[in-house]
Design a protein around this motif. Structure first.
Motif, short mmCIF file in Angstrom:
data_model
loop_
_atom_site.label_atom_id
_atom_site.label_comp_id
_atom_site.label_asym_id
_atom_site.label_seq_id
_atom_site.Cartn_x
_atom_site.Cartn_y
_atom_site.Cartn_z
N GLU A 34 -74.29 16.76 27.00
CA GLU A 34 -73.74 17.09 25.68
C GLU A 34 -72.76 18.26 25.77
O GLU A 34 -71.76 18.29 25.06
CB GLU A 34 -74.87 17.43 24.71
N ILE A 35 -73.07 19.22 26.63
CA ILE A 35 -72.17 20.37 26.79
C ILE A 35 -70.83 19.92 27.34
O ILE A 35 -69.76 20.31 26.83
CB ILE A 35 -72.83 21.42 27.70
N ALA A 36 -70.86 19.10 28.38
CA ALA A 36 -69.60 18.57 28.93
C ALA A 36 -68.87 17.73 27.90
O ALA A 36 -67.63 17.78 27.79
CB ALA A 36 -69.90 17.75 30.19
N ALA A 37 -69.62 16.95 27.12
CA ALA A 37 -69.01 16.09 26.11
C ALA A 37 -68.35 16.93 25.01
O ALA A 37 -67.27 16.58 24.53
CB ALA A 37 -70.07 15.17 25.51
N LEU A 86 -77.28 14.77 16.10
CA LEU A 86 -76.11 14.67 16.96
C LEU A 86 -74.97 14.03 16.18
O LEU A 86 -75.14 13.00 15.54
CB LEU A 86 -76.46 13.80 18.17
N SER A 87 -73.78 14.66 16.21
CA SER A 87 -72.66 14.13 15.45
C SER A 87 -72.09 12.89 16.13
O SER A 87 -72.26 12.68 17.34
CB SER A 87 -71.56 15.19 15.32
N SER A 88 -71.38 12.07 15.36
CA SER A 88 -70.77 10.85 15.91
C SER A 88 -69.75 11.17 16.98
O SER A 88 -69.67 10.49 18.01
CB SER A 88 -70.10 10.06 14.77
N GLU A 89 -68.95 12.23 16.74
CA GLU A 89 -67.92 12.58 17.72
C GLU A 89 -68.53 13.00 19.04
O GLU A 89 -68.07 12.60 20.12
CB GLU A 89 -67.05 13.71 17.16
N LEU A 90 -69.59 13.80 18.98
CA LEU A 90 -70.23 14.26 20.21
C LEU A 90 -70.96 13.10 20.89
O LEU A 90 -70.94 12.98 22.12
CB LEU A 90 -71.20 15.39 19.90
N LEU A 131 -71.42 9.12 25.44
CA LEU A 131 -71.40 7.74 25.96
C LEU A 131 -70.22 7.52 26.89
O LEU A 131 -70.33 6.79 27.88
CB LEU A 131 -71.36 6.75 24.79
N GLU A 132 -69.10 8.14 26.59
CA GLU A 132 -67.93 8.03 27.47
C GLU A 132 -68.24 8.59 28.86
O GLU A 132 -67.89 7.98 29.89
CB GLU A 132 -66.77 8.80 26.84
N ILE A 133 -68.94 9.70 28.91
CA ILE A 133 -69.31 10.30 30.20
C ILE A 133 -70.31 9.40 30.93
O ILE A 133 -70.21 9.20 32.15
CB ILE A 133 -69.89 11.71 29.98
N GLU A 193 -68.56 8.05 38.78
CA GLU A 193 -67.69 9.22 38.65
C GLU A 193 -68.45 10.37 37.98
O GLU A 193 -69.00 10.20 36.89
CB GLU A 193 -66.45 8.87 37.82
N TYR A 194 -68.46 11.52 38.65
CA TYR A 194 -69.08 12.73 38.11
C TYR A 194 -68.00 13.80 38.00
O TYR A 194 -67.76 14.56 38.93
CB TYR A 194 -70.22 13.21 39.01
N ALA A 195 -67.34 13.86 36.84
CA ALA A 195 -66.14 14.70 36.72
C ALA A 195 -66.43 16.12 36.28
O ALA A 195 -65.60 17.00 36.47
CB ALA A 195 -65.17 14.05 35.73
#
Length: 829
Positions: free
Chosen positions: A379-382, A561-565, A570-572, A580-582
């Motif tokens: 979540e922090i990375a997101a 949890l907000s929709s944007e977050l 999910l993208e991550i 991929e671990y970016a």
């Protein structure tokens, strides 16, 4: 012979004042000053600490400098969402006005203002008044309201994003509509920081049918945009089966090292309970920081909070542990670092808190995010990605809150009075009531004059009298009680906490104290306290000799949890599924995510993960829509009800922000994709949700707040307030009576609507079901719980009543799952 006042160029005077201090006005500030002078209204959007206040304030000041002969009367009304900010704001406004040579008085008018000052202000207003939406409504409830606001030129609404999505924002819209109707040239400006629907926010503030507003957004190249650093505190060792809450305090050492490196810091938690625990833990670890450590949240005594805030301004604190009580507005320039414990649950909230550090133009902001469980690292990375991409949450304004409209009409009736046609036209100029029909409005008039068909025989509900087409409150007792009830903020009843020998500590929700008996120990205000007795809504305590304690639970801490977050998370996860671990935080949690991939799969936007396994407890179904806790509560109940139509069964439910669990001892049939598509169908959603939930009981509780706002119940005079139980009993009786004899009552319908929209997030639930219709369903049969499923099992154990410590059971389950994982993968954590 009196000399003519000399002409002054207001903008030139401001430019000169800036130059004397070696400051340079930002282009967005100059645009705001020019727009005000041209009579335009709008919205100023800029990051925290970049100069929004001066952008809004110096427009009216520049005009006043050019009109020295015009004196007296209220000219500028400054609205703040928190009365705690009023004095701080008024001080800044007064300081700059005086420095520019403007002989204006800037005063505050809030619930903290003394009775003598309030009486004086009603007789003679200062040139600028800093107030809250509630206190503005109170001012409209006096007979001389039109005289008080006759010379008003401008209204400035600070932190408009904080009011926009609430009934307080609706209340303010109604007040602004009344003011505009008496002065069509009134200029209105809103100030907003982080917000995803800025154009809508401006339109709501300016009202329906208003001239197009001007949105002034500060660009990065014109404000010395604050550098922002967001990073997660990655633990050295991560369990492959994480669960919520266990990881936070285990990282105390890293947090202390971070605090040691800075001058002054704010440590934010999402709940007051967490704040109490972190304050105690830091104090135990660094007793030498005793005089440099503070605790600040909404239940602590107001005087203590003010001393903490003043100490922050002076740079006296190394760290203050706090909640959202310090989210807004107050300028703490010495603060150079911010810590966020637990996921912020939203991009805007994280940015708001990060902006508390370096609270001045050009200063860097830095925030360290401390996960309370391993998945929060994602979540922090997101959140960092979403912020960089400009994906920030919108705040949707409520519509047709009839309880607020009813309160407003009684306010006007207690004040100058109103006529029906003019009031109807006024309220329809607001965004909240643009769709109001005359039938709905007339129902409100009947409600305040007669109480409706069921309550018309009771005089206390006949608050307003209609004479010759004019509506007014004739009974001074009714007017007095109404003024005491003005406002839309509702909460659980509070119990004051005091030492036996005197000294107030603050207040705790009645539902927590009700579970304690004399001799029990609890943690509050940074102290271990022993309950001695409860009398007259006061809990009397003494310092406890033992450190074994309970921690109060406040109901305001369940942030979904907000929709944007969620979409960024999910993208991550989709990237991780592809190997991929970016992000550093995602790399730290790699062992957990790899085990999830090996045992099951990772969810993503194109697919919905469904896990199923059997244990000694029964059949477990896990779904991971990543739609937030509130939507998952509704979805879990919906799926349990629909499954129950196929197979008679009793289900236990557990939810978190990522997914939900359904547990039953009944053997369920195999469910193919077609079965799941039927279970997840958006068809008949409203009827099925109402059937699945105890919606009547939820609406009954919601009706308590609506009844208080609309004036159906009186909360009591100061010092003699009704208890939560008394209010619930009286509103429950009203609810049952209206349900039986007036089932079409509009406030009953509003209660049901608010339960669905606010408590269960019906729109978000519908969006989840609509998305599921186009997703690939990943049905994964499991032998044991996966890393994603395990926290849901823990959540259910936490809420069970048992003689066994739930933490002990969790540790045994972790050991069992690790043994199973090692056998399957041949790898140790």
């Amino acid at each position: 012979m009196v000399a003519e006042p000399q002409s002054v160029d207001g903008l030139a005077a401001i430019e000169q004042w800036f130059a004397v201090h070696d400051w340079q006005p930002a282009p967005f500030q100059r645009r705001a000053w020019q727009a005000f002078r041209a009579g335009r209204s709008g919205l100023i959007h800029a990051s925290t600490g970049t100069g929004k206040t001066l952008a809004a304030w110096l427009g009216p000041v520049s005009r006043a400098l050019e009109q020295p002969a015009r004196r007296g009367g209220l000219r500028v009304l400054w609205i703040t969402p928190l009365r705690a900010l009023a004095a701080d704001t008024a001080g800044h406004l007064q300081q700059s006005a005086s420095a520019l040579g403007l002989d204006w008085k800037v005063e505050t008018r809030t619930g903290d203002t003394s009775a003598s000052v309030r009486a004086r202000q009603r007789r003679k207003m200062p040139e600028t008044l800093v107030t809250t939406p509630e206190s503005l409504s109170v001012l409209l409830s006096y007979r001389n309201a039109e005289d008080s606001f006759r010379q008003l030129e401008a209204v400035i609404v600070d932190e408009w994003h904080e009011l926009l999505g609430s009934k307080r924002g609706v209340q303010l819209q109604l007040c602004l509509a009344w003011l505009r109707a008496r002065n069509p040239a009134l200029v209105v400006w809103g100030l907003s920081a982080t917000l995803g629907n800025l154009d809508e926010a401006m339109d709501v503030l300016l009202g329906e049918g208003a001239a197009p507003g001007e949105r002034i957004t500060a660009a990065a190249d014109e404000t010395d945009e604050k550098p922002l650093t967001i990073r997660g505190l990655c633990p050295q060792n991560i369990e492959r089966f994480p669960w919520a809450g266990h990881l936070g305090l285990s990282q105390l050492k890293g947090v202390l090292e971070y605090l040691q490196q800075g001058q002054s810091a704010l440590l934010f938690t999402n709940t007051r309970s967490q704040a109490e625990l972190w304050f105690e833990a830091i104090l135990k670890a660094r007793i030498d920081w005793l005089t440099e450590l503070g605790l600040h949240h909404g239940s602590i005594d107001r005087g203590v909070r003010k001393r903490i805030e003043e100490g922050l301004r002076q740079g006296d604190f190394r760290c203050v542990v706090c909640t959202s009580s310090l989210d807004l507005g107050v300028d703490f320039s010495p603060v150079d670092r911010v810590v966020q414990v637990g996921s912020p649950k939203g991009v805007a909230r994280l940015m708001q808190r990060a902006g508390r550090s370096g609270h001045q133009p050009g200063a860097a902001s830095e925030i360290l995010c401390v996960p309370s469980h391993a998945f929060e690292l994602v979540e922090i990375a997101a959140a960092r990605r979403a912020w960089a991409a400009g994906r920030v949450e919108a705040r949707r304004p409520p519509r047709l809150s009839l309880d607020v409209l009813v309160q407003h009409l009684v306010t006007l009736a207690a004040g100058p009075g109103f006529t029906a046609d003019r009031a109807f036209d006024e309220v329809r100029t607001t965004h909240a009531f643009a769709a109001l029909t005359r039938d709905q409005f007339d129902w409100c008039l009947t409600f305040i004059t007669q109480g409706g068909p069921v309550l018309e025989h009771y005089p206390q509900f006949q608050r307003v009298v209609a004479q010759a087409g004019r509506y007014s409150v004739e009974d001074t007792g009714i007017a007095r009680r109404h003024r005491l009830s003005i406002g839309t903020i509702t909460s659980d009843a509070q119990i004051h906490v005091r030492f036996m020998k005197g000294g107030s500590l603050g207040s705790i929700e009645e539902t927590f104290i009700a579970r304690l008996k004399p001799g029990d120990v609890f943690l509050f205000s940074g102290r271990a306290l022993e309950l001695v007795k409860v009398r007259d809504l006061v809990a009397y305590v003494r310092l406890a000799k033992t450190r074994r304690h309970r921690v109060p639970r406040w109901y305001g801490g369940r942030l979904p949890l907000s929709s944007e977050l969620a979409d960024s998370v999910l993208e991550i996860l989709e990237e991780v599924q592809a190997g991929e671990y970016a992000d550093a935080e995602v790399q730290a949690i790699a062992p957990v995510l790899e085990l999830q991939k090996q045992q099951s799969a990772l969810p993503g936007r194109p697919q919905l993960l469904i896990e199923r396994c059997r244990s000694r407890e029964g059949e477990h179904l896990f779904l991971f829509p990543f739609a937030g806790r509130l939507a998952h509560e509704g979805l879990a109940a919906l799926l349990a009800w629909r499954l129950g139509q196929w197979v008679p069964a009793t289900f236990s439910l557990s939810v978190n922000d990522y997914g939900l669990e359904l547990l039953t001892s009944t053997r369920l049939p195999e469910l193919n994709d077609a079965d799941w598509q039927t279970l997840l169908s958006p068809d008949n959603l409203l009827d099925d949700v109402l059937a699945a939930l105890n919606a009547g009981e939820l609406a009954r509780r919601q009706f308590r707040d609506i009844a208080r706002i609309s004036g159906l119940v009186f909360q009591g005079f100061p010092g003699r307030g009704k208890t939560d139980r008394q209010l619930q009993a009286s509103t429950g009786l009203l609810y049952d009576t209206l349900q039986r004899y007036d089932p079409e009552h509009r406030l009953l319908a509003q209660a049901s609507r608010e339960v669905l929209e606010d408590q269960l997030e019906l729109q978000r639930l519908q969006a989840v079901l609509q998305r599921a219709a186009g997703q690939t369903l990943l049905q994964m049969p499991l032998e044991r719980f996966s890393p994603l499923a395990f926290p849901l099992w823990v959540e259910r154990q936490r809420n069970r009543i048992t003689t066994e410590s739930w933490q002990d059971r969790v540790q045994r389950m972790i050991a069992s799952l690790e043994q199973h994982a090692q056998r399957k993968t041949g790898k140790r954590p």
